[in-house]
Design a protein around this motif. Structure first.
Motif, PDB file in Angstrom:
ATOM      1  N   GLY A   1     -30.698  58.116 -16.639  1.00 39.04           N
ATOM      2  CA  GLY A   1     -30.436  58.020 -15.244  1.00 39.04           C
ATOM      3  C   GLY A   1     -30.476  59.570 -14.767  1.00 39.04           C
ATOM      4  N   ILE A   2     -29.830  60.369 -15.580  1.00 42.14           N
ATOM      5  CA  ILE A   2     -29.740  61.835 -15.156  1.00 42.14           C
ATOM      6  C   ILE A   2     -30.956  62.640 -14.978  1.00 42.14           C
TER       7      ILE A   2
ATOM      8  N   ILE B   1     -27.204  48.367 -32.172  1.00 39.52           N
ATOM      9  CA  ILE B   1     -28.727  48.633 -31.517  1.00 39.52           C
ATOM     10  C   ILE B   1     -28.827  48.299 -30.221  1.00 39.52           C
ATOM     11  N   ALA B   2     -28.231  47.357 -29.817  1.00 44.01           N
ATOM     12  CA  ALA B   2     -28.173  46.842 -28.248  1.00 44.01           C
ATOM     13  C   ALA B   2     -27.575  47.957 -27.549  1.00 44.01           C
ATOM     14  N   ALA B   3     -26.269  48.567 -28.118  1.00 41.84           N
ATOM     15  CA  ALA B   3     -25.816  49.649 -27.316  1.00 41.84           C
ATOM     16  C   ALA B   3     -26.282  50.863 -26.942  1.00 41.84           C
ATOM     17  N   LEU B   4     -27.544  51.090 -28.004  1.00 46.64           N
ATOM     18  CA  LEU B   4     -28.162  52.319 -27.582  1.00 46.64           C
ATOM     19  C   LEU B   4     -29.147  51.979 -26.385  1.00 46.64           C
ATOM     20  N   TYR B   5     -29.174  50.873 -26.025  1.00 40.85           N
ATOM     21  CA  TYR B   5     -30.042  50.663 -24.696  1.00 40.85           C
ATOM     22  C   TYR B   5     -28.957  51.307 -23.587  1.00 40.85           C
ATOM     23  N   SER B   6     -27.758  50.691 -23.886  1.00 41.78           N
ATOM     24  CA  SER B   6     -26.746  51.200 -22.672  1.00 41.78           C
ATOM     25  C   SER B   6     -26.579  52.481 -22.545  1.00 41.78           C
ATOM     26  N   VAL B   7     -26.491  53.178 -23.888  1.00 40.46           N
ATOM     27  CA  VAL B   7     -26.226  54.819 -24.045  1.00 40.46           C
ATOM     28  C   VAL B   7     -27.194  55.238 -23.493  1.00 40.46           C
ATOM     29  N   GLY B   8     -28.430  54.958 -23.785  1.00 36.36           N
ATOM     30  CA  GLY B   8     -29.735  55.669 -23.300  1.00 36.36           C
ATOM     31  C   GLY B   8     -29.866  55.842 -21.845  1.00 36.36           C
ATOM     32  N   MET B   9     -29.114  54.812 -21.166  1.00 33.96           N
ATOM     33  CA  MET B   9     -29.302  54.874 -19.641  1.00 33.96           C
ATOM     34  C   MET B   9     -28.495  55.923 -19.077  1.00 33.96           C
TER      35      MET B   9
ATOM     36  N   VAL C   1     -33.955  60.936 -14.882  1.00 32.92           N
ATOM     37  CA  VAL C   1     -34.929  60.581 -13.802  1.00 32.92           C
ATOM     38  C   VAL C   1     -34.340  60.942 -12.490  1.00 32.92           C
ATOM     39  N   GLY C   2     -32.967  60.939 -12.114  1.00 31.92           N
ATOM     40  CA  GLY C   2     -32.541  61.653 -10.791  1.00 31.92           C
ATOM     41  C   GLY C   2     -32.944  63.052 -10.514  1.00 31.92           C
ATOM     42  N   THR C   3     -33.020  63.872 -11.781  1.00 34.97           N
ATOM     43  CA  THR C   3     -33.364  65.366 -11.396  1.00 34.97           C
ATOM     44  C   THR C   3     -34.878  65.386 -11.210  1.00 34.97           C
ATOM     45  N   VAL C   4     -35.530  64.535 -11.861  1.00 30.64           N
ATOM     46  CA  VAL C   4     -37.215  64.528 -11.630  1.00 30.64           C
ATOM     47  C   VAL C   4     -37.531  63.950 -10.302  1.00 30.64           C
ATOM     48  N   SER C   5     -36.787  63.109  -9.881  1.00 35.18           N
ATOM     49  CA  SER C   5     -36.751  62.669  -8.418  1.00 35.18           C
ATOM     50  C   SER C   5     -36.448  63.552  -7.514  1.00 35.18           C
ATOM     51  N   ASP C   6     -35.282  64.526  -7.524  1.00 38.78           N
ATOM     52  CA  ASP C   6     -34.907  65.415  -6.611  1.00 38.78           C
ATOM     53  C   ASP C   6     -36.079  66.549  -6.692  1.00 38.78           C
TER      54      ASP C   6
END
Length: 147
Positions: free
Chosen positions: A136-137, A124-132, A139-144
């Motif tokens: 990140g992609i 379950i904790a690994a899902l946090y890492s995988v979700g990043m 959020v980066g696209t929206v930011s661009d």
């Protein structure tokens, strides 16, 4: 990620040190590939304004009969980097972001482990890492898009 590897190793019943060794070897191999395969932009055919200026200077030196020793652009110092507007503020904010990230990364398995078995809590904790990763992609696209 290392958390998924740890969960798989513990679930399979292997010794705990495999959960440390496999991510360490993977990181070493990835670092070696990164160092050896990432080319200078000139070698990769990427011509930016800085690369074009560097190529013109090298061509002028060669035409004048001087020895051309192209080591790339000079690195910037930390002091010069901090003089760039907003760099210190972004670095400070990024430090707090990383603090929050690592608090969740290291403490989430502990708190989940109080309510789930260790393997399930780690997954379950690994899902946090995988979700990043996709997060990140996105959020980066929206930011661009909104600049």
């Amino acid at each position: 990620t290392a958390a998924l590897c740890t969960a798989a190793v513990l679930n399979a019943g292997y010794a705990y040190w495999w959960a440390l060794l496999i991510p360490a070897v993977t990181n070493f191999v990835w670092g070696f590939l990164t160092i050896t395969l990432i080319a200078d932009p000139v070698d990769a055919g990427i011509i930016t304004d800085d690369v074009r200026l560097r190529m013109e200077k090298n061509a002028a030196k060669a035409a004048a009969g001087e020895e051309v020793n192209d080591d790339g652009p000079a690195p910037i110092t930390y002091a010069n980097a901090l003089r760039i507007p907003m760099v210190a503020q972004y670095a400070f904010a990024f430090g707090f972001f990383k603090l929050t990230n690592y608090v969740l990364f290291f403490w989430l398995p502990y708190f989940l482990g109080r309510h789930f078995d260790p393997v399930t809590a780690n997954l379950i904790a690994a899902l946090y890492s995988v979700g990043m990763m996709p997060g990140g992609i996105i959020v980066g696209t929206v930011s661009d898009l909104f600049g």
